[in-house]
Design a protein around this motif. Structure first.
Motif, PDB file in Angstrom:
ATOM      1  N   LYS A   1      50.295  46.392  45.184  1.00  0.00           N
ATOM      2  CA  LYS A   1      51.537  46.852  44.574  1.00  0.00           C
ATOM      3  C   LYS A   1      52.042  48.109  45.272  1.00  0.00           C
ATOM      4  O   LYS A   1      51.304  48.792  45.964  1.00  0.00           O
ATOM      5  CB  LYS A   1      51.337  47.118  43.080  1.00  0.00           C
ATOM      6  N   GLU A   2      53.318  48.394  45.041  1.00  0.00           N
ATOM      7  CA  GLU A   2      53.892  49.609  45.596  1.00  0.00           C
ATOM      8  C   GLU A   2      53.467  50.825  44.782  1.00  0.00           C
ATOM      9  O   GLU A   2      53.127  50.725  43.599  1.00  0.00           O
ATOM     10  CB  GLU A   2      55.418  49.493  45.613  1.00  0.00           C
ATOM     11  N   ARG A   3      53.512  51.968  45.439  1.00  0.00           N
ATOM     12  CA  ARG A   3      53.218  53.214  44.738  1.00  0.00           C
ATOM     13  C   ARG A   3      54.307  53.472  43.694  1.00  0.00           C
ATOM     14  O   ARG A   3      55.491  53.277  43.960  1.00  0.00           O
ATOM     15  CB  ARG A   3      53.164  54.365  45.737  1.00  0.00           C
ATOM     16  N   GLU A   4      53.892  53.904  42.513  1.00  0.00           N
ATOM     17  CA  GLU A   4      54.853  54.133  41.442  1.00  0.00           C
ATOM     18  C   GLU A   4      54.661  55.488  40.793  1.00  0.00           C
ATOM     19  O   GLU A   4      53.545  56.015  40.728  1.00  0.00           O
ATOM     20  CB  GLU A   4      54.733  53.035  40.368  1.00  0.00           C
TER      21      GLU A   4
ATOM     22  N   ARG B   1      50.796  56.491  41.298  1.00  0.00           N
ATOM     23  CA  ARG B   1      49.633  55.612  41.427  1.00  0.00           C
ATOM     24  C   ARG B   1      50.000  54.367  42.220  1.00  0.00           C
ATOM     25  O   ARG B   1      51.165  53.967  42.272  1.00  0.00           O
ATOM     26  CB  ARG B   1      49.088  55.234  40.046  1.00  0.00           C
ATOM     27  N   GLN B   2      48.980  53.789  42.829  1.00  0.00           N
ATOM     28  CA  GLN B   2      49.179  52.558  43.594  1.00  0.00           C
ATOM     29  C   GLN B   2      48.026  51.620  43.310  1.00  0.00           C
ATOM     30  O   GLN B   2      46.864  51.932  43.618  1.00  0.00           O
ATOM     31  CB  GLN B   2      49.285  52.845  45.086  1.00  0.00           C
TER      32      GLN B   2
ATOM     33  N   TYR C   1      47.663  59.553  42.996  1.00  0.00           N
ATOM     34  CA  TYR C   1      48.018  60.562  43.989  1.00  0.00           C
ATOM     35  C   TYR C   1      48.765  61.717  43.332  1.00  0.00           C
ATOM     36  O   TYR C   1      49.658  61.504  42.501  1.00  0.00           O
ATOM     37  CB  TYR C   1      48.909  59.968  45.063  1.00  0.00           C
TER      38      TYR C   1
ATOM     39  N   ALA D   1      44.079  52.009  39.535  1.00  0.00           N
ATOM     40  CA  ALA D   1      44.877  52.332  40.718  1.00  0.00           C
ATOM     41  C   ALA D   1      44.285  53.553  41.413  1.00  0.00           C
ATOM     42  O   ALA D   1      43.417  54.231  40.853  1.00  0.00           O
ATOM     43  CB  ALA D   1      46.326  52.620  40.337  1.00  0.00           C
TER      44      ALA D   1
END
Length: 122
Positions: free
Chosen positions: A43-46, A38-39, A95, A92
């Motif tokens: 924020k960065e994708r995590e 998720r992003q 993905y 978020a």
């Protein structure tokens, strides 16, 4: 190669639930380990969760443990992310991702879906 299409995102109140789906297509889609990332804005994708091709192994980010469950139905080439007790900080774009091993899909998967928006209101 595998193609991924997510669905199931939407708007939900805090404490509610959503189930995301990721349909995979391709000749060997059921042989891929799958994951969810998720992003959030700014924020960065995590990493969120991942599952092996057989479904026998799973892994979760600390933020997802106890609230989210990843599962798969290889007959349908579909992976699910059941999200319960959602919080505003879960908002978020989510993905779906795929690669040949669980370790790789957790760190740097090659294949990505287009994402689906999840918004949790307080």
């Amino acid at each position: 190669q595998v193609q991924l299409v997510e669905s199931g995102g939407g708007l939900v109140q805090a404490g509610g639930s959503l189930r995301l789906s990721c349909a995979a297509s391709g000749r060997t889609a059921s042989m891929y380990a799958m994951g969810w990332f998720r992003q959030a804005p700014g924020k960065e994708r995590e990493f969120v969760a991942a599952i092996s091709w057989s479904g026998g192994s799973t892994d979760y980010a600390d933020s997802a443990k106890g609230r989210f469950t990843i599962s798969r139905d290889n007959a349908k080439n579909t992976v699910y992310l059941q999200m319960n007790n959602l919080k505003p900080e879960d908002t978020a774009v989510y993905y779906c991702a795929a690669d040949m091993s669980l370790r790789v899909v957790i760190t740097l998967p090659r294949y990505w879906g287009q994402g689906t928006q999840v918004t949790v209101s307080s």
